[in-house]
Design a protein around this motif. Sequence first.
Motif, mmCIF file in Angstrom:
data_model
loop_
_atom_site.group_PDB
_atom_site.id
_atom_site.type_symbol
_atom_site.label_atom_id
_atom_site.label_comp_id
_atom_site.label_asym_id
_atom_site.label_seq_id
_atom_site.Cartn_x
_atom_site.Cartn_y
_atom_site.Cartn_z
ATOM 1 N N PRO A 130 0.743 -1.467 -0.115
ATOM 2 C CA PRO A 130 0.170 0.156 -0.022
ATOM 3 C C PRO A 130 0.104 1.140 -0.183
ATOM 4 C CG PRO A 130 -0.990 -1.126 1.881
ATOM 5 C CD PRO A 130 0.661 -2.506 1.391
ATOM 6 N N GLN A 131 2.260 1.363 0.648
ATOM 7 C CA GLN A 131 2.983 2.191 0.434
ATOM 8 C C GLN A 131 3.642 2.876 -0.836
ATOM 9 O OE1 GLN A 131 5.511 3.089 4.542
ATOM 10 N NE2 GLN A 131 4.811 0.898 4.488
ATOM 11 N N ILE A 132 3.692 1.333 -1.180
ATOM 12 C CA ILE A 132 4.484 1.713 -2.806
ATOM 13 C C ILE A 132 3.112 2.404 -3.798
ATOM 14 C CG2 ILE A 132 5.212 0.642 -4.650
ATOM 15 C CD1 ILE A 132 6.537 -1.081 -2.580
ATOM 16 N N ALA A 133 2.077 1.602 -3.514
ATOM 17 C CA ALA A 133 0.941 2.322 -4.714
ATOM 18 C C ALA A 133 0.434 4.172 -4.016
ATOM 19 C CB ALA A 133 -0.585 1.059 -4.135
ATOM 20 N N GLU A 134 0.777 4.079 -2.741
ATOM 21 C CA GLU A 134 0.775 5.852 -2.329
ATOM 22 C C GLU A 134 1.680 6.525 -3.499
ATOM 23 O OE1 GLU A 134 1.333 6.555 1.285
ATOM 24 O OE2 GLU A 134 -0.275 5.093 2.194
ATOM 25 N N GLY A 135 2.811 6.217 -4.401
ATOM 26 C CA GLY A 135 3.014 6.863 -4.609
ATOM 27 C C GLY A 135 2.683 7.673 -6.280
ATOM 28 N N LYS A 136 3.802 6.904 -7.358
ATOM 29 C CA LYS A 136 3.508 6.787 -8.738
ATOM 30 C C LYS A 136 3.001 5.324 -9.189
ATOM 31 C CE LYS A 136 6.363 7.044 -12.832
ATOM 32 N NZ LYS A 136 7.450 7.778 -13.141
ATOM 33 N N ALA A 137 3.047 4.623 -8.347
ATOM 34 C CA ALA A 137 3.321 3.029 -9.146
ATOM 35 C C ALA A 137 2.272 2.559 -9.286
ATOM 36 C CB ALA A 137 4.097 2.514 -8.047
ATOM 37 N N ILE A 138 1.617 2.111 -10.145
ATOM 38 C CA ILE A 138 0.705 0.222 -9.493
ATOM 39 C C ILE A 138 1.563 -0.413 -9.288
ATOM 40 C CG2 ILE A 138 -1.187 -0.710 -10.822
ATOM 41 C CD1 ILE A 138 -1.086 1.532 -13.379
ATOM 42 N N VAL A 139 0.603 -1.591 -8.603
ATOM 43 C CA VAL A 139 1.314 -2.351 -7.504
ATOM 44 C C VAL A 139 0.522 -3.750 -8.309
ATOM 45 C CG1 VAL A 139 1.980 -3.661 -5.204
ATOM 46 C CG2 VAL A 139 2.523 -1.035 -5.431
ATOM 47 N N ILE A 140 1.991 -4.763 -8.494
ATOM 48 C CA ILE A 140 0.932 -6.060 -8.986
ATOM 49 C C ILE A 140 1.201 -6.510 -8.053
ATOM 50 C CG2 ILE A 140 0.568 -7.864 -10.363
ATOM 51 C CD1 ILE A 140 0.546 -5.681 -12.547
ATOM 52 N N ASP A 141 0.667 -7.941 -7.140
ATOM 53 C CA ASP A 141 1.301 -8.255 -6.007
ATOM 54 C C ASP A 141 1.121 -9.654 -5.316
ATOM 55 O OD1 ASP A 141 2.612 -9.339 -3.929
ATOM 56 O OD2 ASP A 141 0.436 -8.999 -2.438
ATOM 57 N N ASN A 142 2.185 -11.068 -6.013
ATOM 58 C CA ASN A 142 1.765 -12.548 -6.023
ATOM 59 C C ASN A 142 1.561 -12.678 -5.015
ATOM 60 O OD1 ASN A 142 2.266 -13.727 -9.096
ATOM 61 N ND2 ASN A 142 3.487 -11.740 -8.494
ATOM 62 N N SER A 143 1.294 -12.280 -4.008
ATOM 63 C CA SER A 143 0.993 -12.846 -2.038
ATOM 64 C C SER A 143 -1.051 -13.077 -2.032
ATOM 65 C CB SER A 143 1.641 -12.076 -1.375
ATOM 66 O OG SER A 143 1.063 -11.181 -0.751
ATOM 67 N N SER A 144 -0.761 -13.188 -1.133
ATOM 68 C CA SER A 144 -2.054 -13.817 -0.551
ATOM 69 C C SER A 144 -2.257 -12.663 0.342
ATOM 70 C CB SER A 144 -2.626 -14.805 0.094
ATOM 71 O OG SER A 144 -1.908 -14.721 0.967
ATOM 72 N N ALA A 145 -2.118 -11.513 0.476
ATOM 73 C CA ALA A 145 -2.346 -10.302 0.777
ATOM 74 C C ALA A 145 -3.174 -9.624 1.011
ATOM 75 C CB ALA A 145 -0.557 -9.935 1.401
ATOM 76 N N PHE A 146 -3.523 -9.128 -0.137
ATOM 77 C CA PHE A 146 -4.323 -8.783 -0.281
ATOM 78 C C PHE A 146 -5.765 -8.690 -1.402
ATOM 79 C CE2 PHE A 146 -0.885 -6.003 -0.704
ATOM 80 C CZ PHE A 146 -0.975 -4.887 0.394
ATOM 81 N N ARG A 147 -5.376 -10.583 -1.591
ATOM 82 C CA ARG A 147 -6.607 -10.960 -2.316
ATOM 83 C C ARG A 147 -8.022 -10.990 -1.779
ATOM 84 N NH1 ARG A 147 -3.087 -16.580 -2.740
ATOM 85 N NH2 ARG A 147 -1.476 -15.687 -4.825
ATOM 86 N N TYR A 148 -8.396 -11.353 -1.177
ATOM 87 C CA TYR A 148 -9.659 -11.139 -0.683
ATOM 88 C C TYR A 148 -10.257 -9.299 0.253
ATOM 89 C CZ TYR A 148 -7.699 -15.564 -0.721
ATOM 90 O OH TYR A 148 -7.062 -16.875 -0.774
ATOM 91 N N GLU A 149 -9.423 -8.729 -0.425
ATOM 92 C CA GLU A 149 -10.158 -7.144 0.091
ATOM 93 C C GLU A 149 -11.242 -7.056 -0.413
ATOM 94 O OE1 GLU A 149 -7.150 -4.687 1.733
ATOM 95 O OE2 GLU A 149 -6.104 -6.073 3.086
ATOM 96 N N GLU A 150 -12.166 -6.725 -0.610
ATOM 97 C CA GLU A 150 -13.489 -6.254 -1.481
ATOM 98 C C GLU A 150 -12.464 -5.314 -2.625
ATOM 99 O OE1 GLU A 150 -17.221 -4.601 -0.951
ATOM 100 O OE2 GLU A 150 -17.166 -6.470 0.598
ATOM 101 N N ASN A 151 -12.038 -4.053 -1.791
ATOM 102 C CA ASN A 151 -12.184 -2.895 -3.013
ATOM 103 C C ASN A 151 -10.456 -3.548 -3.873
ATOM 104 O OD1 ASN A 151 -10.636 -3.165 -0.813
ATOM 105 N ND2 ASN A 151 -10.138 -1.017 -0.457
ATOM 106 N N ILE A 152 -10.142 -4.731 -3.889
ATOM 107 C CA ILE A 152 -9.195 -4.848 -4.697
ATOM 108 C C ILE A 152 -8.886 -5.937 -5.411
ATOM 109 C CG2 ILE A 152 -6.379 -5.848 -4.648
ATOM 110 C CD1 ILE A 152 -6.070 -4.095 -1.973
#
Length: 330
Positions: free
Chosen positions: A81-103
């Motif tokens: 989330p901190q990287i995504a606050e910058g310019k970057a678009i983040v594509i994450d391979n872990s399971s950290a965000f998979r079940y968040e409704e807005n992701i």
Amino acid sequence: MYSVGIIGCTGAVGQEMIRVLGERNFPMNELHLFASSRSAGKKFETSLGEIEVEEFELEKAKNLDIVLMAVSGDFAKQYGPQIAEGKAIVIDNSSAFRYEENIPLVVPEINANKAKGAKLIANPNCTTLILAVALYPIHREFNVKKTIVSTYQATSGGGAPAMAELEEQTKNYLEGKEVTNEKFAHPIPFNLIPQIDKFQENGYTKEEMKVTWETRKIFGEEDMLISCTAVRIPTFRAHAESVTIETEKEITPEQAREILAKAPGVKVVDNPDELEYPMPLTATKQFDVEAGRIRQSLVFDKNGIDFFVCGDQILKGAALNAVQIAECLV
Ligand SMILES: NC(=O)c1ccc[n+]([C@@H]2O[C@H](COP(=O)([O-])OP(=O)(O)OC[C@H]3O[C@@H](n4cnc5c(N)ncnc54)[C@H](OP(=O)(O)O)[C@@H]3O)[C@@H](O)[C@H]2O)c1
């Protein structure tokens, strides 16, 4: 042209990301390879020439256009989330965000539209991805009511050290030395282990529940009935899955074969007379998921089929899918 970063570039997935970006001619003019301080200074050949690994730095990652994360869930949770606050678009391979409704949880062949406008995108679990690319086109035509899956998962699914454990411990076994286990719950050579990840309260493992949770989210079918038994086997690479489905509309193996032959990301390998069917040895390093052994179900009769899929879980199950998501954004 885009600036791209890979965090976890030395791992099983990160290494393939370097290769896939090059092979697919991703439009980039800058590539940053990040890992921990342990790997800083190592050099890897890339499509932009030899690049030295840098120790991960938040500020550097934030200023890139696209950041592919191939690190642990804890690391992703802390920094994604901190990287995504910058310019970057983040594509994450872990399971950290998979079940968040807005992701969004994206498989480009199925729901590429969900990636548009998102700053943080989750790449699905590898077993789910390999199933989803073959199951979705059948679901769209025949409405899949129930799915029962059994998996045969390669050791590299546990990362590069898990693959090394298979190799080392197999040597130990063959040399008559003590066989130990660190990455797996039991020794893996000449064995199989019907446990991947932690057991949940309902008796399923987390890996098995990921297949249910994530398929539902990707297909947009909250109540879809899916159960899975996930098994680790002593292969190096590529996960195989035996799939039984019950469909609302009647289905024949020929119809399923025809749909799968046209489905993006799927290659039908189904010629029993020539002993051709999906296997880890043939699916390894391939972009497409192999599908075969397609036959009418003896249980669900005209409303069901059985089939077998096998896909390179480091490619379609991780690195390739992440790069395909990036391709949707450019
Ligand atoms: N393997 C698969 O088939 C697969 C499939 C789908 C999804 N995934 C997921 O993808 C992610 C990566 O898996 P993997 O199998 O590639 O793991 P891996 O082989 O164990 O690699 C882990 C990577 O993370 C890096 N890392 C560790 N701590 C770090 C830190 N503090 N700062 C920066 N980098 C750090 C490591 O770099 P060092 O060399 O410096 O230690 C290494 O490059 C995991 O979330 C996994 O669940 C894996």
